[in-house]
Design an enzyme around this catalytic site. Structure first.
Site, PDB file in Angstrom:
ATOM      1  CG  PHE A  39      -1.526   1.216   1.678  1.00 36.04           C
ATOM      2  CD1 PHE A  39      -2.190   1.984   0.693  1.00 36.04           C
ATOM      3  CD2 PHE A  39      -1.420   1.517   3.071  1.00 36.04           C
ATOM      4  CE1 PHE A  39      -2.687   3.254   1.257  1.00 36.04           C
ATOM      5  CE2 PHE A  39      -1.931   2.759   3.322  1.00 36.04           C
ATOM      6  CZ  PHE A  39      -2.636   3.616   2.679  1.00 36.04           C
TER       7      PHE A  39
ATOM      8  CG  ASP B  84       6.498  -6.431  -2.235  1.00 37.06           C
ATOM      9  OD1 ASP B  84       6.185  -7.773  -1.863  1.00 37.06           O
ATOM     10  OD2 ASP B  84       5.935  -5.267  -1.827  1.00 37.06           O
TER      11      ASP B  84
ATOM     12  CG  ASP C 212      11.683 -13.377   2.285  1.00 37.62           C
ATOM     13  OD1 ASP C 212      11.950 -12.284   2.861  1.00 37.62           O
ATOM     14  OD2 ASP C 212      11.181 -14.438   2.704  1.00 37.62           O
ATOM     15  CB  VAL C 213      14.124  -7.878   1.704  1.00 39.65           C
ATOM     16  CG1 VAL C 213      14.013  -7.090   0.621  1.00 39.65           C
ATOM     17  CG2 VAL C 213      13.210  -7.390   3.128  1.00 39.65           C
TER      18      VAL C 213
ATOM     19  CG  ASN D  42      19.651  -9.403   4.579  1.00 41.92           C
ATOM     20  OD1 ASN D  42      20.767  -9.659   5.208  1.00 41.92           O
ATOM     21  ND2 ASN D  42      18.596 -10.226   4.982  1.00 41.92           N
TER      22      ASN D  42
ATOM     23  CB  ALA E 286       8.787   2.143   6.839  1.00 44.73           C
TER      24      ALA E 286
ATOM     25  CE1 TYR F 273       4.429  -3.799  11.678  1.00 51.22           C
ATOM     26  CE2 TYR F 273       3.482  -2.424  13.456  1.00 51.22           C
ATOM     27  CZ  TYR F 273       4.042  -2.701  12.114  1.00 51.22           C
ATOM     28  OH  TYR F 273       3.741  -1.555  11.145  1.00 51.22           O
TER      29      TYR F 273
ATOM     30  CB  THR G 131      -1.026   5.646   6.718  1.00 50.27           C
ATOM     31  OG1 THR G 131      -0.135   6.658   7.569  1.00 50.27           O
ATOM     32  CG2 THR G 131      -1.098   6.459   5.476  1.00 50.27           C
TER      33      THR G 131
ATOM     34  NE  ARG H 211      -3.630  -2.001   7.495  1.00 51.98           N
ATOM     35  CZ  ARG H 211      -2.433  -1.706   7.063  1.00 51.98           C
ATOM     36  NH1 ARG H 211      -1.492  -0.633   7.616  1.00 51.98           N
ATOM     37  NH2 ARG H 211      -1.905  -2.239   5.611  1.00 51.98           N
TER      38      ARG H 211
END
Ligand code: NAD
Ligand code: UDP
Length: 325
Positions: free
Chosen positions: A12, A32, A57-58, A100, A115, A146, A176, A187
């Site tokens: 998003f 992503d 996948d980071v 990474n 972020a 999280y 947001t 959400r």
């Protein structure tokens, strides 16, 4: 013009950020793994010069060929519904993914942008929340995966800044909303709008007296860029400081959509923060940034997006209440 890596670029916020960077002339490499994002979010960007998408996948080793000026690390599921569904992936992308991408920024001599989130304040005992408040987080509760991942990500980012002199920015994002949220992400804004448009019951968790401060996506992205372009290396809150109860939000959604939905109450999730409002002193003074979009106006835009993505709704137009002026 910069060459910018955006992790979570198909999500998003990431998709809006990629577009804003391209609009100002930057090249963008979006990375992503599509765990909560979607190629549909960036479909319109594929034809634009300077845009590249890499599915990866980071939390695994990240490498990007060529020069990189900025690494913006947005990859992370963000909805409380995901905290129960994919807790280990959230911990990994906040920990290993941040490590990474910091490593990539170091190797390229790039600026690093993290972020982060208002969730670092947990269920805050200080209100509104300034950046020097350390927070009130339950590390072993369902939200801990999280909140602690983001707190660790901030700690690692500041360690790279202090120990390796890496140039860093940390944005603490407050709730947001806007077009390209997933209709089923769980959400409050997306649930309420989709429920209202379908004429289904609006599900308030608890009595609805808990508060949030909702930021429209365009304001948030403008804040990201203002912070990115500044020299501020410690965290900055970017959010709207108009605070609403969740019951207020439900009423406003019903008004904006003209829905006939009833409101029902379901149990409050564990550790759900009772209040949240950013102290914006730093954003205002350091970045000269202000939120400008009123919740009602942002909900109108978002409702229009959801009408398109969820298709025909089950409530006949003539059953809808007129939208109050
Ligand atoms: P989102 O789920 O739409 O976007 C996150 C993106 O990251 C998705 O496209 C997902 O597929 C991708 N991703 C997740 N794990 C990955 C991994 N291991 N490797 C590569 N890609 C991965 O959520 P969003 O609302 O756009 O959130 C973006 C960022 O902003 C997140 O870091 C989130 O924590 C932060 N944030 C968002 C909000 C909000 O209100 N939207 C509030 C606070 C913080
Ligand atoms: N919420 C709600 N009904 C829903 C979804 C969420 O009442 O269908 C509540 C939730 O319990 C929380 C608030 O709305 O108090 C905001 O929830 P959201 O998931 O949007 O964000 P967060 O809790 O991360 O701020």
């Amino acid at each position: 013009m910069s060459r910018v890596v955006v992790t979570g670029g198909a999500g998003f916020l990431g998709s809006h950020l990629c577009r804003a960077l391209l609009d100002r002339g930057d090249d963008v490499i979006a990375i992503d793994n599509l765990v909560t994002g979607s190629v549909a979010n960036i479909e319109a960007l594929f034809g634009r010069p300077g845009f590249t998408f890499v599915e990866h996948d980071v939390s695994n080793y990240v490498w990007v060929p060529g020069d990189v000026d900025v690494v913006m690390h947005l990859a992370s599921p963000a909805s409380p519904a995901d905290f129960e569904r994919i807790p280990i992936q959230i911990l990994k992308v906040g920990g290993l993914g941040t490590h990474n991408t910091l490593g990539l920024a170091m190797a390229k001599g790039a600026k690093f942008f993290l972020a982060s989130t208002s969730e670092v304040y947990g269920d805050p005992l200080v209100h509104p929340q300034p950046e020097d408040y350390w927070g009130n987080v339950n590390p072993i509760g369902p939200r801990g995966v999280y909140d602690e991942a983001k707190r660790y990500a901030e700690a690692m980012t500041m360690a790279y800044h202090r120990h390796h002199s890496l140039d860093v920015r940390i944005v603490r994002i407050f709730n947001t909303y806007g077009p390209r949220m997933r209709p089923d992400d769980g959400r409050a804004v997306s649930n309420f709008l989709v429920q209202a448009l379908r004429g289904e019951p609006i599900t308030i968790y608890g009595d609805g007296s808990q508060t949030r401060s909702f930021t429209y996506v365009d304001d948030e992205i403008r804040g990201f860029l203002a912070l990115l372009d500044s020299t501020e290396t410690t965290p900055v809150n970017i959010g709207n400081d108009r605070e609403f109860t969740i019951a207020d939000l439900a009423r406003l959604v019903i008004d904006v959509t003209g829905s006939t939905s009833e409101v029902i109450h379901l149990p409050l999730p564990q550790d759900d923060p009772t209040q949240r409002q950013p102290d914006l002193t730093r954003a205002r003074t350091l970045l000269q940034w202000e939120p400008t979009v009123a919740l009602r106006d942002g909900l109108v835009e978002t409702a229009s997006y959801f009408r398109n993505v969820i298709g025909p709704v089950s409530v006949a137009d003539d059953q809808r209440r007129p939208t109050p002026s």
